[in-house]
Write a protein that holds these residues in place. Sequence first.
Motif, short mmCIF file in Angstrom:
data_model
loop_
_atom_site.label_atom_id
_atom_site.label_comp_id
_atom_site.label_asym_id
_atom_site.label_seq_id
_atom_site.Cartn_x
_atom_site.Cartn_y
_atom_site.Cartn_z
N UNK A 1 0.82 -1.22 0.00
CA UNK A 1 0.00 0.00 0.00
C UNK A 1 0.86 1.27 0.00
N UNK A 2 2.19 1.07 0.15
CA UNK A 2 3.11 2.20 0.28
C UNK A 2 2.73 3.09 1.47
N UNK A 3 2.36 2.44 2.55
CA UNK A 3 1.89 3.13 3.75
C UNK A 3 3.04 3.28 4.74
N UNK A 4 3.75 4.41 4.63
CA UNK A 4 4.91 4.64 5.49
C UNK A 4 4.53 4.70 6.96
N UNK A 5 3.41 5.33 7.26
CA UNK A 5 2.97 5.46 8.65
C UNK A 5 2.72 4.09 9.28
N UNK A 6 2.09 3.18 8.53
CA UNK A 6 1.79 1.85 9.06
C UNK A 6 3.05 1.06 9.34
N UNK A 7 4.04 1.15 8.44
CA UNK A 7 5.30 0.43 8.65
C UNK A 7 6.05 1.01 9.85
N UNK A 8 6.08 2.32 9.95
CA UNK A 8 6.77 2.98 11.06
C UNK A 8 6.14 2.59 12.40
N UNK A 9 4.81 2.58 12.44
CA UNK A 9 4.11 2.20 13.67
C UNK A 9 4.36 0.73 14.00
N UNK A 10 4.37 -0.12 12.98
CA UNK A 10 4.61 -1.55 13.19
C UNK A 10 6.00 -1.77 13.79
N UNK A 11 6.98 -1.09 13.26
CA UNK A 11 8.34 -1.21 13.81
C UNK A 11 8.37 -0.80 15.28
N UNK A 12 7.73 0.31 15.60
CA UNK A 12 7.73 0.79 16.98
C UNK A 12 7.01 -0.18 17.91
N UNK A 13 5.91 -0.77 17.44
CA UNK A 13 5.19 -1.76 18.25
C UNK A 13 6.03 -3.00 18.51
N UNK A 14 6.73 -3.46 17.49
CA UNK A 14 7.58 -4.64 17.65
C UNK A 14 8.71 -4.37 18.63
N UNK A 15 9.28 -3.18 18.58
CA UNK A 15 10.35 -2.81 19.51
C UNK A 15 9.81 -2.77 20.94
N UNK A 16 8.65 -2.14 21.12
CA UNK A 16 8.08 -1.98 22.47
C UNK A 16 7.62 -3.31 23.06
N UNK A 17 7.28 -4.27 22.21
CA UNK A 17 6.71 -5.54 22.69
C UNK A 17 7.77 -6.51 23.21
N UNK A 18 9.03 -6.27 22.90
CA UNK A 18 10.09 -7.19 23.31
C UNK A 18 10.42 -6.92 24.78
N UNK A 19 9.74 -7.62 25.68
CA UNK A 19 9.92 -7.36 27.11
C UNK A 19 11.29 -7.81 27.61
N UNK A 20 11.76 -9.04 27.34
CA UNK A 20 13.09 -9.44 27.80
C UNK A 20 14.18 -8.63 27.10
N UNK A 21 15.15 -8.15 27.85
CA UNK A 21 16.21 -7.32 27.28
C UNK A 21 16.98 -8.05 26.19
N UNK A 22 17.24 -9.34 26.40
CA UNK A 22 18.00 -10.10 25.40
C UNK A 22 17.25 -10.19 24.08
N UNK A 23 15.94 -10.31 24.13
CA UNK A 23 15.16 -10.41 22.91
C UNK A 23 15.10 -9.07 22.18
#
Length: 233
Positions: free
Chosen positions: A75-97
């Motif tokens: 869809x060439x949706x830059x906002x959706x990809x940017x938000x997805x990246x941020x969600x994936x980063x925030x969801x990694x609770x263990x520091x090693x992960x």
Amino acid sequence: MEMKNLKNHFLLLQINDSLFPIGGYSHSYGLETYIQKGIVHNAELAAEYIRKRLLYNFLYTDFLAVRLAYNAALRKDESAVDKLEDLMEASRIPAELRDASRKLGSRFIKTLLHMQVTPQSGFFSRYLQLRTGKTTCHPCAYGVLCACMGMDRTEVLSAFLYAQTSAMVTNCVKTIPLSQSDGQKILFSLEPLMETLIEMVEQAEPEMLCASTPAFDLRSMEHETLYSRLYMS
């Protein structure tokens, strides 16, 4: 098969190959904790561990992220990809992960740039610019790249799922340890589940992304303080 599709097919194999140098072999994602605690210690328990991790953890994290990133790139949706990246980063609770996710994503991008992979779609370049100074995760970068290369989504998902499942089996073979024959038997037995997972990830709602799996997170946290470790996570 057309030449373009054939080139994409070989690229898809290459970026999912265990030899692709992003460092995936350095991580067990908590498996080592299960083994040292005696929870996983034979082929039967290894197969059960892999099934549960695929169904309850991997499906709604990295696997769903690949599909969502692929769709957003189409869809060439830059906002959706940017938000997805941020969600994936925030969801990694263990520091090693969290650290593993950052390293795999960074090395995936660096290797592609060194290979001079040039998707026809300009969206991949915009995605890289969008994440300048920020983290990138492997499943998001993979999904965006494959969409920009015009690869078939089912093939993209299938290759990623197989590669990640094979890596889990390899970790079990090396660490429990198991015989190579046992490892191949487990991998073959997982094919029906992999077919089911493809159907499930296609139907999963975006709200299911990063559904909580606290037991896997706890084992990953415990890995940080194991007496001896072969893996970084």
